[in-house]
Design a protein around this motif. Sequence first.
Motif, PDB file in Angstrom:
ATOM      1  N   GLY A  82       0.809  -1.218   0.000  1.00 20.92           N
ATOM      2  CA  GLY A  82       0.000   0.000   0.000  1.00 20.92           C
ATOM      3  C   GLY A  82       0.837   1.261   0.000  1.00 20.92           C
ATOM      4  O   GLY A  82       0.445   2.271  -0.597  1.00 20.92           O
ATOM      5  N   PRO A 116       0.412   3.767  -5.067  1.00 26.02           N
ATOM      6  CA  PRO A 116       0.097   4.971  -5.859  1.00 26.02           C
ATOM      7  C   PRO A 116       1.190   5.384  -6.836  1.00 26.02           C
ATOM      8  O   PRO A 116       0.909   6.080  -7.811  1.00 26.02           O
ATOM      9  N   VAL A 119      -7.394   6.220  -3.920  1.00 24.52           N
ATOM     10  CA  VAL A 119      -7.116   5.956  -2.499  1.00 24.52           C
ATOM     11  C   VAL A 119      -8.120   4.964  -1.926  1.00 24.52           C
ATOM     12  O   VAL A 119      -7.785   4.151  -1.055  1.00 24.52           O
ATOM     13  N   TRP A 173      -7.304   1.315  -4.188  1.00 24.16           N
ATOM     14  CA  TRP A 173      -6.053   0.589  -3.970  1.00 24.16           C
ATOM     15  C   TRP A 173      -6.154  -0.432  -2.838  1.00 24.16           C
ATOM     16  O   TRP A 173      -5.746  -1.599  -3.006  1.00 24.16           O
ATOM     17  N   VAL A 191      -1.926   3.469   2.081  1.00 24.47           N
ATOM     18  CA  VAL A 191      -2.196   4.194   0.837  1.00 24.47           C
ATOM     19  C   VAL A 191      -2.474   5.660   1.143  1.00 24.47           C
ATOM     20  O   VAL A 191      -1.939   6.562   0.485  1.00 24.47           O
ATOM     21  N   HIS A 196       0.667   7.564   2.089  1.00 20.95           N
ATOM     22  CA  HIS A 196       1.492   7.835   0.909  1.00 20.95           C
ATOM     23  C   HIS A 196       1.030   9.120   0.230  1.00 20.95           C
ATOM     24  O   HIS A 196       1.836  10.026  -0.041  1.00 20.95           O
TER      25      HIS A 196
END
Length: 326
Positions: A40, A44, A72, A75, A103, A106
């Motif tokens: 995760g 992205p 978001v 994922w 995620v 990130h």
Amino acid sequence: MDTGTHVVMGLALGGLSTLDPAVMENTATASSVLIGTIIGSQAPDIDTLLKLKNNAVYIRNHRGITHSIPAVLMWPIAIVALIYPFFPDVNLLHLWIWTFAAVFLHVFVDIFNAYGTQALRPFSSKWVALGIINTFDPFIFSIHVMGLLLWALGAHPGYTFLAIYAVILVYYIIRFQYQQMILKAVKKVVPDATEIIIAPTMRFHQWRIAVMNKHQFFVGVAYKNQVSIFDRFNRVPIPESPVLQAAKKDKNLSAFLSFSPVYRWELDEYDDYYEVRFIDLRYRSNGHYPFVAVVQLDKNLKILRSYTGWIFSEEKLRKKLDIIHG
């Protein structure tokens, strides 16, 4: 953030998840959560593969849809679906929660870079770039590595990373306050500024600045609260000339203009071709502006060749354009 920092953040979230009883009560859940947070934390940035196609596609799309609100949300579902067959006894809800956290983290930390993300898509295509933390921040990376070493030496990973993230939160607040101090200092130097871009560097006290007022661009650095202006350029509107209008149809220049908010342009005419060059003013390095877009057109305004990206010498640019230097 850079790939290395995202990796250590994924591992750190895996360590933090040990504070979750549902994770610690089930070996399958603990193992799958660690895998989920690592994947995760990287997912992205799958759009980095677009570099393999060309720079124009990469510049136009990197940190775009893969960092958007729908992405978001999607994922974690995709990652959980990938992991679940290998861990059928996993607690799906908690696997999803921690994967979603990876995620989300990130995309969230990328917002604080100068590059930014289109995190508000589909509601807005605006780039959200707060310019507080450098893409690679030595302190943030180092404190994560320190936490991982303490974990390896037997420290409780949950409490270790809980403390580390409390420190990082304070660090972000300090960086925000520092940026505001720089902003005030820049306004004293250019009191009629209409736009100010402040970008961090790897050095804690040093910031890049690009400023514009109605008539000029100003480029320099700020060290602590001292602002130094290195270059000034007159703001010259892009004319409605046939050459420039033809050049703007090129995919490389179009990608550059979709990404760069502060730039100047040049038009040179040679014996058998025109050259149009757009130069991003945000990334001055050792007196050089490395992020450019260049388009060459023949006398009939047909595009011969073009390039956009990071170039640190004229010779390398000529090689990129497949022209013999000199």
